[in-house]
Design an enzyme around this catalytic site. Structure first.
Site, PDB file in Angstrom:
ATOM      1  N   ASP A  51      -3.259  -4.315  -7.241  1.00 41.37           N
ATOM      2  CA  ASP A  51      -4.093  -5.213  -6.435  1.00 41.37           C
ATOM      3  C   ASP A  51      -3.365  -6.537  -6.204  1.00 41.37           C
ATOM      4  OD1 ASP A  51      -4.351  -6.195  -8.986  1.00 41.37           O
ATOM      5  OD2 ASP A  51      -6.538  -6.225  -9.000  1.00 41.37           O
ATOM      6  N   SER A  52      -2.134  -6.645  -6.721  1.00 38.15           N
ATOM      7  CA  SER A  52      -1.252  -7.760  -6.349  1.00 38.15           C
ATOM      8  C   SER A  52      -0.963  -7.710  -4.844  1.00 38.15           C
ATOM      9  CB  SER A  52       0.054  -7.711  -7.147  1.00 38.15           C
ATOM     10  OG  SER A  52       0.620  -6.413  -7.117  1.00 38.15           O
ATOM     11  N   ASP A  90      -4.678   0.440  -8.678  1.00 40.96           N
ATOM     12  CA  ASP A  90      -5.606  -0.518  -9.285  1.00 40.96           C
ATOM     13  C   ASP A  90      -6.985  -0.376  -8.673  1.00 40.96           C
ATOM     14  OD1 ASP A  90      -4.456  -2.074 -11.291  1.00 40.96           O
ATOM     15  OD2 ASP A  90      -3.447  -3.387  -9.858  1.00 40.96           O
ATOM     16  N   LYS A 120      -6.068   2.375 -12.473  1.00 48.12           N
ATOM     17  CA  LYS A 120      -5.872   1.375 -13.541  1.00 48.12           C
ATOM     18  C   LYS A 120      -7.045   0.394 -13.504  1.00 48.12           C
ATOM     19  CE  LYS A 120      -2.406  -1.890 -13.440  1.00 48.12           C
ATOM     20  NZ  LYS A 120      -3.150  -3.178 -13.355  1.00 48.12           N
ATOM     21  N   GLU A 122      -8.683  -3.176 -15.534  1.00 47.90           N
ATOM     22  CA  GLU A 122      -8.376  -4.305 -16.412  1.00 47.90           C
ATOM     23  C   GLU A 122      -9.489  -4.496 -17.438  1.00 47.90           C
ATOM     24  OE1 GLU A 122      -7.511  -7.855 -14.202  1.00 47.90           O
ATOM     25  OE2 GLU A 122      -5.941  -6.882 -13.023  1.00 47.90           O
ATOM     26  N   GLU A 189       0.215  -7.378 -20.243  1.00 49.64           N
ATOM     27  CA  GLU A 189       0.791  -8.420 -19.383  1.00 49.64           C
ATOM     28  C   GLU A 189       0.833  -9.765 -20.099  1.00 49.64           C
ATOM     29  OE1 GLU A 189      -0.761  -8.508 -15.402  1.00 49.64           O
ATOM     30  OE2 GLU A 189       0.261 -10.392 -14.920  1.00 49.64           O
TER      31      GLU A 189
END
Ligand code: KIV
Length: 271
Positions: A51-52, A90, A120, A122, A189
């Protein structure tokens, strides 16, 4: 080993085996067909449709605004390009934090429409019900702990996470929780290298680091950052493998000069 009906060489199983034999896992992000094709040809193990994309493609300050539809579009473009790597996508902010039913519905949509290999998410304990529900639908889940950019407004800073003992202990507990739930890998991270190495040693599943030192089972970087396309982002953990900003800037200036001078196209470049 490949999964029936899919031709991918890298799978949850092969990643587990890589960790067991001490082979490091190479992962990079991609958001489009052309980049994904080059990464596949270069032998990358995992492509993360991160999602970057919200930052490096769309120019948002945080990853929060990107939508499920937009992530599906990026994932479809990447999946179309690749044969060997596993494609992990993501789940964007707001598609799994509310409740586990919403999470599984979002993840199923992602898998059906993009044909990616895994998602993925978070977070640890706070999203564990969503993780379990997605896994129970048969969808592989990669965890993500430490600096979790979808919570950046809560943290208030992009500085190193889990430097204090209490946060480090919570991170270790969350990592175990994700492994016990059935996650096939976890991204760590921006945390101290010694903490990341402890997690990698305690867990059987692969631990992929970004700003988490060399004692983990693999590394991930944002492709725009490692290519030197993004000049405004220079954290200590980033190794730039190229200065593509400079190269592209030169090429674009050259093109502008040629067009203005009437030098492009020449006789051989026309019909
Ligand atoms: O979105 C992303 O690119 C990521 C990586 C930084 C791990 O989550």
């Amino acid at each position: 080993m490949s999964v029936e009906g899919k031709n991918r060489v890298v799978t949850t199983r092969s990643l587990f085996e890589m960790k067991q034999r001490g082979e490091k896992i190479a992962m990079l992000t991609a958001y489009d067909y052309t980049m994904a094709k080059i990464l596949d040809a270069a032998g990358i193990d995992i492509i993360l449709v991160g999602d970057s994309a919200a930052n490096v493609i769309a120019g948002h300050e945080t990853t929060l605004p990107i939508t499920l539809d937009q992530m599906i579009y990026h994932a479809q473009s990447v999946v179309r390009a690749v044969k060997n790597p596993m494609v992990v996508v993501d789940m964007p902010f707001g598609t799994y934090q509310g409740n586990s039913k919403e999470a599984v519905v979002s993840a199923i949509r992602m898998m059906k429409e993009s044909e990616a290999d895994a998602v993925k998410l978070e977070g640890g304990e706070q999203v564990i019900e969503s993780v379990r529900r997605i896994l129970s639908a048969g969808i592989p889940v990669m965890g993500h702990l430490g600096l979790t950019p979808q919570s950046i407004l809560k943290f208030g800073t992009y500085s190193v996470r889990a430097k204090e003992e209490a946060e480090a202990e919570k991170l270790i507990a969350d990592a175990h929780l994700l492994e016990e739930a059935g996650c096939f890998a976890i991204v760590l991270e921006k945390i101290p290298a010694s903490l990341a190495a402890t997690v990698a040693a305690e867990l059987k599943i692969p631990i992929i680091g970004i700003g988490a030192g060399n004692g983990v089972d693999g590394q991930v970087l944002v492709v725009h950052d490692m290519l030197g396309l993004n000049q405004d982002f220079s954290p200590r953990f980033l190794r730039r493998y190229h200065n593509l900003y400079e190269e592209m800037h030169k090429a674009f200036r050259h093109y502008v000069k040629d067009v203005k001078a009437g030098d492009f196209p020449n006789e051989k470049e026309q019909y």
